[in-house]
Design a protein around this motif. Structure first.
Motif, PDB file in Angstrom:
ATOM      1  N   UNK A  24       0.831  -1.210   0.000  1.00 45.29           N
ATOM      2  CA  UNK A  24       0.000   0.000   0.000  1.00 45.29           C
ATOM      3  C   UNK A  24       0.863   1.257   0.000  1.00 45.29           C
ATOM      4  N   UNK A  25       2.043   1.184   0.599  1.00 38.65           N
ATOM      5  CA  UNK A  25       2.985   2.305   0.557  1.00 38.65           C
ATOM      6  C   UNK A  25       3.373   2.617  -0.883  1.00 38.65           C
ATOM      7  N   UNK A  26       3.661   1.590  -1.672  1.00 40.61           N
ATOM      8  CA  UNK A  26       4.015   1.794  -3.080  1.00 40.61           C
ATOM      9  C   UNK A  26       2.862   2.470  -3.831  1.00 40.61           C
ATOM     10  N   UNK A  27       1.643   1.993  -3.596  1.00 42.24           N
ATOM     11  CA  UNK A  27       0.476   2.598  -4.254  1.00 42.24           C
ATOM     12  C   UNK A  27       0.293   4.052  -3.819  1.00 42.24           C
ATOM     13  N   UNK A  28       0.491   4.316  -2.547  1.00 43.79           N
ATOM     14  CA  UNK A  28       0.279   5.666  -2.015  1.00 43.79           C
ATOM     15  C   UNK A  28       1.285   6.649  -2.598  1.00 43.79           C
ATOM     16  N   UNK A  29       2.529   6.257  -2.663  1.00 42.74           N
ATOM     17  CA  UNK A  29       3.560   7.119  -3.247  1.00 42.74           C
ATOM     18  C   UNK A  29       3.279   7.334  -4.726  1.00 42.74           C
ATOM     19  N   UNK A  30       2.891   6.275  -5.423  1.00 41.57           N
ATOM     20  CA  UNK A  30       2.569   6.381  -6.848  1.00 41.57           C
ATOM     21  C   UNK A  30       1.405   7.337  -7.068  1.00 41.57           C
ATOM     22  N   UNK A  31       0.367   7.220  -6.253  1.00 41.82           N
ATOM     23  CA  UNK A  31      -0.791   8.100  -6.397  1.00 41.82           C
ATOM     24  C   UNK A  31      -0.424   9.540  -6.075  1.00 41.82           C
ATOM     25  N   UNK A  32       0.390   9.763  -5.062  1.00 43.13           N
ATOM     26  CA  UNK A  32       0.840  11.127  -4.745  1.00 43.13           C
ATOM     27  C   UNK A  32       1.603  11.726  -5.926  1.00 43.13           C
ATOM     28  N   UNK A  33       2.424  10.923  -6.581  1.00 38.84           N
ATOM     29  CA  UNK A  33       3.152  11.413  -7.758  1.00 38.84           C
ATOM     30  C   UNK A  33       2.205  11.719  -8.911  1.00 38.84           C
ATOM     31  N   UNK A  34       1.173  10.900  -9.084  1.00 35.99           N
ATOM     32  CA  UNK A  34       0.183  11.161 -10.136  1.00 35.99           C
ATOM     33  C   UNK A  34      -0.559  12.471  -9.850  1.00 35.99           C
ATOM     34  N   UNK A  35      -0.900  12.694  -8.599  1.00 36.46           N
ATOM     35  CA  UNK A  35      -1.582  13.938  -8.214  1.00 36.46           C
ATOM     36  C   UNK A  35      -0.700  15.138  -8.537  1.00 36.46           C
ATOM     37  N   UNK A  36       0.583  15.033  -8.241  1.00 33.95           N
ATOM     38  CA  UNK A  36       1.491  16.152  -8.551  1.00 33.95           C
ATOM     39  C   UNK A  36       1.655  16.322 -10.059  1.00 33.95           C
ATOM     40  N   UNK A  37       1.677  15.230 -10.811  1.00 39.28           N
ATOM     41  CA  UNK A  37       1.757  15.327 -12.276  1.00 39.28           C
ATOM     42  C   UNK A  37       0.566  16.135 -12.804  1.00 39.28           C
ATOM     43  N   UNK A  38      -0.615  15.828 -12.305  1.00 35.76           N
ATOM     44  CA  UNK A  38      -1.803  16.576 -12.713  1.00 35.76           C
ATOM     45  C   UNK A  38      -1.701  18.025 -12.254  1.00 35.76           C
ATOM     46  N   UNK A  39      -1.318  18.229 -11.022  1.00 33.95           N
ATOM     47  CA  UNK A  39      -1.182  19.572 -10.434  1.00 33.95           C
ATOM     48  C   UNK A  39      -0.300  20.462 -11.303  1.00 33.95           C
ATOM     49  N   UNK A  40       0.808  19.940 -11.764  1.00 35.48           N
ATOM     50  CA  UNK A  40       1.758  20.735 -12.549  1.00 35.48           C
ATOM     51  C   UNK A  40       1.256  21.031 -13.964  1.00 35.48           C
ATOM     52  N   UNK A  41       0.447  20.157 -14.528  1.00 34.12           N
ATOM     53  CA  UNK A  41       0.176  20.233 -15.969  1.00 34.12           C
ATOM     54  C   UNK A  41      -1.249  20.565 -16.363  1.00 34.12           C
ATOM     55  N   UNK A  42      -2.195  20.564 -15.446  1.00 35.68           N
ATOM     56  CA  UNK A  42      -3.576  20.769 -15.865  1.00 35.68           C
ATOM     57  C   UNK A  42      -3.846  22.215 -16.262  1.00 35.68           C
ATOM     58  N   UNK A  43      -4.764  22.348 -17.204  1.00 36.14           N
ATOM     59  CA  UNK A  43      -5.216  23.659 -17.679  1.00 36.14           C
ATOM     60  C   UNK A  43      -6.700  23.551 -17.978  1.00 36.14           C
ATOM     61  N   UNK A  44      -7.397  24.654 -17.808  1.00 37.68           N
ATOM     62  CA  UNK A  44      -8.814  24.675 -18.142  1.00 37.68           C
ATOM     63  C   UNK A  44      -9.598  25.502 -17.149  1.00 37.68           C
ATOM     64  N   UNK A  45     -10.898  25.593 -17.402  1.00 37.79           N
ATOM     65  CA  UNK A  45     -11.789  26.339 -16.529  1.00 37.79           C
ATOM     66  C   UNK A  45     -11.754  25.741 -15.131  1.00 37.79           C
ATOM     67  N   UNK A  46     -11.556  26.606 -14.141  1.00 38.28           N
ATOM     68  CA  UNK A  46     -11.474  26.156 -12.764  1.00 38.28           C
ATOM     69  C   UNK A  46     -10.076  25.737 -12.356  1.00 38.28           C
ATOM     70  N   UNK A  47      -9.090  26.064 -13.180  1.00 37.38           N
ATOM     71  CA  UNK A  47      -7.708  25.644 -12.949  1.00 37.38           C
ATOM     72  C   UNK A  47      -7.222  25.902 -11.531  1.00 37.38           C
ATOM     73  N   UNK A 103     -10.434  18.385 -17.100  1.00 39.82           N
ATOM     74  CA  UNK A 103     -11.435  17.327 -16.917  1.00 39.82           C
ATOM     75  C   UNK A 103     -10.832  15.946 -17.161  1.00 39.82           C
ATOM     76  N   UNK A 104      -9.868  15.839 -18.055  1.00 40.54           N
ATOM     77  CA  UNK A 104      -9.209  14.551 -18.282  1.00 40.54           C
ATOM     78  C   UNK A 104      -8.344  14.164 -17.077  1.00 40.54           C
ATOM     79  N   UNK A 105      -7.639  15.140 -16.512  1.00 42.64           N
ATOM     80  CA  UNK A 105      -6.865  14.864 -15.295  1.00 42.64           C
ATOM     81  C   UNK A 105      -7.800  14.420 -14.161  1.00 42.64           C
ATOM     82  N   UNK A 106      -8.918  15.092 -14.027  1.00 41.50           N
ATOM     83  CA  UNK A 106      -9.876  14.732 -12.981  1.00 41.50           C
ATOM     84  C   UNK A 106     -10.331  13.290 -13.174  1.00 41.50           C
TER      85      UNK A 106
END
Length: 161
Positions: A24-47, A103-106
């Protein structure tokens, strides 16, 4: 070998819980990295709202990973959280690195959070079976936060439903 501060668990249960916590630690770290990937790159209404929300979500995941890693060490194990380990052990799908649409990141994040909370629930069941109420409580706490974060993220787009 590190000292075991959870002596009430039988050896096989302790080993199983260390394995489950590290998974579960591996999954949690992976998900945190995915969240940051989205955080850095998302664009759109409500950014800005989603951008700021994802910082909070990543922090929640980091807190959860810290709890898991510390529990592993308390049980006499070694926490396995290197990027190489996470890359080979995470059960989550690889996060796309070529999207920018909010919306795709979401949608991508909600999908991964749903998978993540299912694996956490399996961890709760395994901890219950092992007689390890503290690990079950830890997974429950992390799951509760993850479900709430997924709800907040998913509420930002009709496509995430």
């Amino acid at each position: 070998m590190p000292q075991n501060f959870v002596p009430f668990l039988k050896e096989n249960a302790r080993k199983d819980m260390i394995e489950e916590l590290n998974a579960r630690l591996a999954d949690t770290i992976d998900l945190a990295n995915a969240v940051k990937q989205a955080h850095w790159n998302l664009k759109g209404t409500g950014f800005i709202g989603v951008h700021e929300l994802l910082d909070d979500v990543a922090e929640h995941l980091r807190e959860g990973s810290d709890l898991m890693a510390e529990r592993v060490v308390m049980m006499g194990g070694l926490a396995q959280g290197t990027s190489q380990t996470v890359a080979t052990k995470s059960t989550l799908k690889a996060y796309p690195t070529d999207i920018i649409d909010l919306s795709e990141h979401v949608a991508q994040l909600v999908d991964r959070f749903n998978t993540y909370t299912v694996t956490l629930r399996k961890g709760i069941e395994a901890a219950d079976e092992a007689g390890d109420e503290d690990t079950a409580d830890l997974f429950t706490e992390v799951s509760r936060t993850a479900e709430k974060d997924a709800w907040f993220i998913g509420s930002n787009s009709a496509k995430a439903a």
